[in-house]
Motif scaffolding. Structure first.
Motif, short mmCIF file in Angstrom:
data_model
loop_
_atom_site.label_atom_id
_atom_site.label_comp_id
_atom_site.label_asym_id
_atom_site.label_seq_id
_atom_site.Cartn_x
_atom_site.Cartn_y
_atom_site.Cartn_z
N PRO A 34 0.80 -1.23 0.00
CA PRO A 34 0.00 0.00 0.00
C PRO A 34 0.83 1.27 0.00
N GLN A 35 2.13 1.18 0.28
CA GLN A 35 2.97 2.36 0.46
C GLN A 35 3.21 3.10 -0.84
N ILE A 36 3.58 4.36 -0.69
CA ILE A 36 3.93 5.21 -1.83
C ILE A 36 5.43 5.50 -1.82
N ASN A 57 0.12 -0.40 -4.79
CA ASN A 57 -0.31 0.98 -5.01
C ASN A 57 0.31 1.51 -6.30
N TRP A 58 -0.51 2.02 -7.18
CA TRP A 58 -0.06 2.55 -8.47
C TRP A 58 0.96 3.66 -8.29
N HIS A 59 0.87 4.39 -7.20
CA HIS A 59 1.70 5.58 -6.96
C HIS A 59 3.02 5.28 -6.25
N ILE A 60 3.35 4.02 -6.05
CA ILE A 60 4.59 3.67 -5.36
C ILE A 60 5.79 4.19 -6.16
N TRP A 64 7.12 -0.93 -9.18
CA TRP A 64 5.95 -1.06 -10.05
C TRP A 64 6.26 -1.86 -11.31
N PHE A 75 -2.76 -3.53 -9.69
CA PHE A 75 -2.58 -2.21 -9.09
C PHE A 75 -3.91 -1.70 -8.54
N HIS A 77 -5.26 2.45 -7.33
CA HIS A 77 -4.83 3.85 -7.33
C HIS A 77 -5.04 4.52 -5.98
N ASP A 78 -6.16 4.23 -5.36
CA ASP A 78 -6.50 4.81 -4.06
C ASP A 78 -7.72 4.05 -3.56
N PHE A 82 -9.81 0.43 -4.68
CA PHE A 82 -9.16 -0.61 -3.89
C PHE A 82 -10.01 -1.88 -3.80
#
Length: 143
Positions: A34-36, A57-60, A64, A75, A77-78, A82
């Motif tokens: 879940p981390q970025i 998490n897509w924003h990691i 990725w 993935f 995104h938020d 989820f």
């Protein structure tokens, strides 16, 4: 902190040594990231090596590149997507659609990355490095 809705459905741990991580991974259906702010989560490749799909998490920041949707994991995104991502990964696991270990076997390891590293060093540092004749590959150590 685990949200109340997830209590009993997942385990949150402090830092784990490698053996403890492997023990948890072998009991898991997928690895959750879940981390970025993680530039290179080492456990992604460890999970893939154990044939464990990734929910990431897509924003990691990094890692990725190991998620190929429908093949090595999924993935999200938020929180807006989820739940759908969890449903997708669970459904694909039940249908045996993932083959995460295949990515590791086909793309990584000394015999694949060693020659690649040698080529990169030769292309970028030939003016600084002279490799012994017959060198086939370079293997990093201490990583």
């Amino acid at each position: 902190t685990i949200p109340p809705e997830c209590q009993g459905k997942m385990v949150q741990t402090p830092f784990l040594d490698q053996g403890a991580f492997f023990d948890y991974a072998r009991q898991s259906h997928f690895a959750f990231f879940p981390q970025i702010h993680d530039a290179s989560p080492r456990v992604t490749t460890q999970a893939l090596s154990l044939n464990l799909p990734l929910l990431m998490n897509w924003h990691i920041s990094g890692g990725w590149k190991y998620v190929i949707e429908g093949e090595t994991g999924e993935f999200f995104h938020d929180m807006s997507d989820f739940r759908q991502a969890v449903q997708r990964i669970r459904s694909n696991i039940a249908a045996n659609k993932y083959h995460p270990r295949r990515l590791i076997d086909e793309s990584y390891g000394d015999n694949k990355q060693g020659p690649r590293l040698k080529k990169w060093v030769e292309e970028n540092f030939a003016h600084h490095v002279k490799l012994p004749p017959g060198t086939q590959m370079l293997l990093p150590t201490g990583a």
